[in-house]
Structure formats: structure tokens, C-alpha cells
Design a protein around this motif. Structure first.
Motif, PDB file in Angstrom:
ATOM      1  N   MET A  93      -6.116   2.372 -16.740  1.00 41.22           N
ATOM      2  CA  MET A  93      -6.955   0.988 -16.567  1.00 41.22           C
ATOM      3  C   MET A  93      -6.206  -0.118 -17.311  1.00 41.22           C
ATOM      4  N   LEU A  94      -6.197  -1.107 -17.099  1.00 44.52           N
ATOM      5  CA  LEU A  94      -5.660  -2.430 -17.777  1.00 44.52           C
ATOM      6  C   LEU A  94      -6.895  -3.322 -18.344  1.00 44.52           C
ATOM      7  N   ARG A  95      -6.599  -3.696 -19.450  1.00 38.37           N
ATOM      8  CA  ARG A  95      -7.826  -4.875 -19.852  1.00 38.37           C
ATOM      9  C   ARG A  95      -6.888  -6.000 -19.963  1.00 38.37           C
ATOM     10  N   VAL A  96      -7.472  -7.286 -19.214  1.00 45.86           N
ATOM     11  CA  VAL A  96      -6.803  -8.415 -19.264  1.00 45.86           C
ATOM     12  C   VAL A  96      -7.610  -9.494 -19.840  1.00 45.86           C
ATOM     13  N   LEU A  97      -6.909 -10.330 -20.546  1.00 41.92           N
ATOM     14  CA  LEU A  97      -7.597 -11.567 -21.009  1.00 41.92           C
ATOM     15  C   LEU A  97      -7.205 -12.621 -20.223  1.00 41.92           C
ATOM     16  N   PHE A  98      -7.810 -13.528 -19.539  1.00 41.54           N
ATOM     17  CA  PHE A  98      -7.307 -14.887 -19.006  1.00 41.54           C
ATOM     18  C   PHE A  98      -7.943 -16.137 -19.791  1.00 41.54           C
ATOM     19  N   ASP A 148      -4.421  -5.255 -23.174  1.00 41.54           N
ATOM     20  CA  ASP A 148      -3.021  -5.109 -22.503  1.00 41.54           C
ATOM     21  C   ASP A 148      -2.237  -6.105 -22.185  1.00 41.54           C
ATOM     22  N   PHE A 149      -2.907  -7.265 -21.798  1.00 42.86           N
ATOM     23  CA  PHE A 149      -2.031  -8.456 -21.088  1.00 42.86           C
ATOM     24  C   PHE A 149      -2.867  -9.553 -21.155  1.00 42.86           C
ATOM     25  N   VAL A 150      -2.169 -10.827 -21.755  1.00 42.85           N
ATOM     26  CA  VAL A 150      -2.876 -11.889 -21.747  1.00 42.85           C
ATOM     27  C   VAL A 150      -2.300 -12.881 -20.967  1.00 42.85           C
ATOM     28  N   ILE A 151      -3.056 -13.681 -19.847  1.00 45.52           N
ATOM     29  CA  ILE A 151      -2.347 -14.715 -19.237  1.00 45.52           C
ATOM     30  C   ILE A 151      -3.146 -15.935 -19.537  1.00 45.52           C
ATOM     31  N   VAL A 152      -2.298 -17.059 -19.755  1.00 46.56           N
ATOM     32  CA  VAL A 152      -2.899 -18.550 -20.442  1.00 46.56           C
ATOM     33  C   VAL A 152      -2.712 -19.545 -19.436  1.00 46.56           C
ATOM     34  N   ASN A 153      -3.547 -20.348 -19.048  1.00 42.41           N
ATOM     35  CA  ASN A 153      -3.445 -21.408 -18.178  1.00 42.41           C
ATOM     36  C   ASN A 153      -3.075 -22.495 -19.263  1.00 42.41           C
ATOM     37  N   GLY A 154      -1.630 -23.181 -18.853  1.00 46.15           N
ATOM     38  CA  GLY A 154      -1.063 -24.112 -19.752  1.00 46.15           C
ATOM     39  C   GLY A 154      -1.077 -25.503 -19.049  1.00 46.15           C
ATOM     40  N   GLU A 155      -1.911 -25.506 -18.126  1.00 52.57           N
ATOM     41  CA  GLU A 155      -1.745 -26.862 -17.336  1.00 52.57           C
ATOM     42  C   GLU A 155      -1.983 -28.041 -18.001  1.00 52.57           C
ATOM     43  N   CYS A 197       1.975 -14.453 -20.152  1.00 52.46           N
ATOM     44  CA  CYS A 197       2.261 -15.257 -18.929  1.00 52.46           C
ATOM     45  C   CYS A 197       1.731 -16.471 -18.946  1.00 52.46           C
ATOM     46  N   ILE A 198       2.168 -17.487 -18.610  1.00 52.62           N
ATOM     47  CA  ILE A 198       1.710 -18.859 -18.385  1.00 52.62           C
ATOM     48  C   ILE A 198       1.635 -19.168 -16.906  1.00 52.62           C
ATOM     49  N   THR A 199       0.082 -19.816 -16.704  1.00 52.17           N
ATOM     50  CA  THR A 199      -0.125 -20.216 -15.233  1.00 52.17           C
ATOM     51  C   THR A 199      -0.263 -21.839 -15.295  1.00 52.17           C
TER      52      THR A 199
END
Length: 263
Positions: free
Chosen positions: A1-6, A31-38, A61-63
């Protein structure tokens, strides 16, 4: 299982500040962090300083979104794929568009096992600029093998378009979370097929603002009906996000997350 923060759209220096001070304190929970850097660079787009700040704070990761090309820095950042894990909108029709619209990562979960996580960024078309069909673009991507858990950042204006994409992809991706409006919506849920959805994650930036801008600029624009410069607001900032637990390509849980600076 992955625990992801957006983490929702980082807006200017106040957004980078609250990200830098708060994300490291909670980073070990995910486990993983995605950040919107728009909007990380002065409210418009991404430059090297902002990208470095996001990654240093703990982003994996940057979206991006409709302001992806605002700063020339972003072109060289996209070429440095090892150092800058950036995902720009997938649905640009020109095959020569710099960067990539999706990336697959090998992520180690809390139990030591590894799962694949594919991060996708798409632009909506309602009240937005002309781009290729986001529905068709993601459909085509999902024909690929080995994507694992798929997380979609849907950068769009219209709530109906965001919801339609989520229902269209229900059961085929782990999450569809909206960005762009900077206003948190209270509809966090798991759709019947196992896809986490929230219309908009909100933003990470100054609380006493009009979606990040100093109120005076937008007020004058509405009053005078003429263009007016928008400056980044000051004061305390907040961080908004969505936490998604996923496994085997489906979401197991989803919840909103908010932290606000005092003052």
C-alpha cells in the motif's frame, strides 16, 4: 500500500515558505509527495529557484498547468529529467512540446515492498486555452503496460469537466484530483470503481488573498473593468492537500489535509 500526499498549487514566495517549513515536519508520514508548482514563481509558472525549493522541502514530483511556460527556466529544467521530476500537461497536441506529461516512479511503501506510481498532468478545455482532448489523451496513455497506480492531476476551471474525467476514469486510475481554482472543495470521496476524487485540492499560499493575489488588484479589475496588475499577497499562508492511500491501482482511502500558519 502506498500513502501519497498531493499538495495543491504552490503560490509565490508565501506558498514556498509554508511548504518549506511544514512539509518536512510531516514528510515521513508519506511514501510519495506530489506538488503542483503551477504558480510557485511569483504566482505564474515555475522557475529554477521554485523547483529547487519544492524538491528540498520533500516533494518527489512537480506537476504544472496552464502557466507551465511562463518562465524560460522551465525548458532547461525539463531537459534535466534526473534532477527535476517535472510533469507538464499531457494533452498538448504538438509532438515537439518540451517535457513529458506523465512519469512512472518505483516507490517503496512502509512495509518495504515496491509499487509503481504513475503521475499524470492534464489540462481542461472549458474556459481554458485550446489544447487536445484530455479524456482521449488519458485513454491513450492507459493502453500502456506497467503504469501501476495512476494519479491524475486534472488542472481545469470547470467542476463539471473535472468530475466527468473522474467518472470516465473510475476503476482505471487510483486518483483524479483537481487543481487550478485554488479553492478547496468538500467532495473528497472514493468513486464506485475505486478512484479517489476531489474537485479541487485548493492551494498553498497566502490566506488573506483572492486566490493568492493581494486583494487590491482583483478588486480594482472588477471595479474598473480594466486590466490591473496582480501582486502576491503577504501575511500568513496555508498548505492544502489530499492524502490518498492506494494499492493495486485502486484507492483505499482519501482525505483532505490543511495546515495554516498563525498570525
Amino acid at each position: 500500500m502506498l500513502r501519497v500526499l498531493f499538495v495543491g498549487d504552490v503560490y509565490g514566495q508565501p506558498g514556498r515558505r509554508v511548504l518549506a517549513t511544514h512539509l518536512p515536519t510531516i514528510r515521513s508520514q508519506f511514501d510519495f509527495v506530489i506538488v503542483n508548482g503551477e504558480n510557485a514563481a511569483g504566482g505564474f509558472g515555475l522557475h529554477r529557484e521554485a523547483a529547487d525549493a519544492i524538491l528540498k522541502a520533500g516533494g518527489d514530483c512537480i506537476t504544472l498547468g496552464n502557466h507551465a511556460w511562463h518562465h524560460k527556466d522551465v525548458f532547461s529544467l525539463m531537459l534535466d529529467e534526473e534532477r527535476y521530476p517535472i510533469v507538464r500537461p499531457l494533452n498538448y497536441a504538438d509532438p515537439g512540446t518540451p517535457g513529458v506529461g506523465w512519469r512512472t516512479f518505483q516507490v517503496r511503501g512502509a512495509d518495504g515492498t515496491q509499487e509503481r506510481l504513475t503521475v499524470v498532468n492534464v489540462l481542461g478545455r472549458v474556459f481554458m486555452e485550446a489544447v487536445a482532448n484530455p479524456f482521449r489523451a488519458v485513454d491513450e496513455l492507459l493502453e500502456r503496460e506497467g503504469l501501476g497506480n495512476v494519479f491524475v492531476d486534472m488542472h481545469a476551471e470547470a467542476t463539471s469537466e473535472k468530475a466527468a474525467l473522474a467518472w470516465h476514469l473510475d476503476g482505471r486510475v487510483a486518483a483524479v484530483i483537481g487543481t487550478h481554482t485554488h479553492v478547496v472543495t468538500a467532495d473528497t470521496r472514493i468513486l464506485p470503481g475505486g478512484t479517489a476524487f476531489q474537485t479541487d485540492v485548493g492551494f498553498t499560499g497566502p490566506s488573506n488573498s483572492i486566490i493568492g493575489a493581494d486583494p487590491e488588484g482583483p478588486i480594482q479589475k472588477f471595479l474598473t473593468e480594466r486590466p490591473h496588475r496582480f501582486g502576491v499577497a503577504g501575511g500568513p499562508a496555508e498548505l492544502n492537500g489530499v492524502i490518498v492511500q492506494m494499492e493495486g491501482g485502486k484507492a483505499l482511502a482519501a482525505e483532505r489535509y490543511r495546515y495554516a500558519e498563525e498570525g
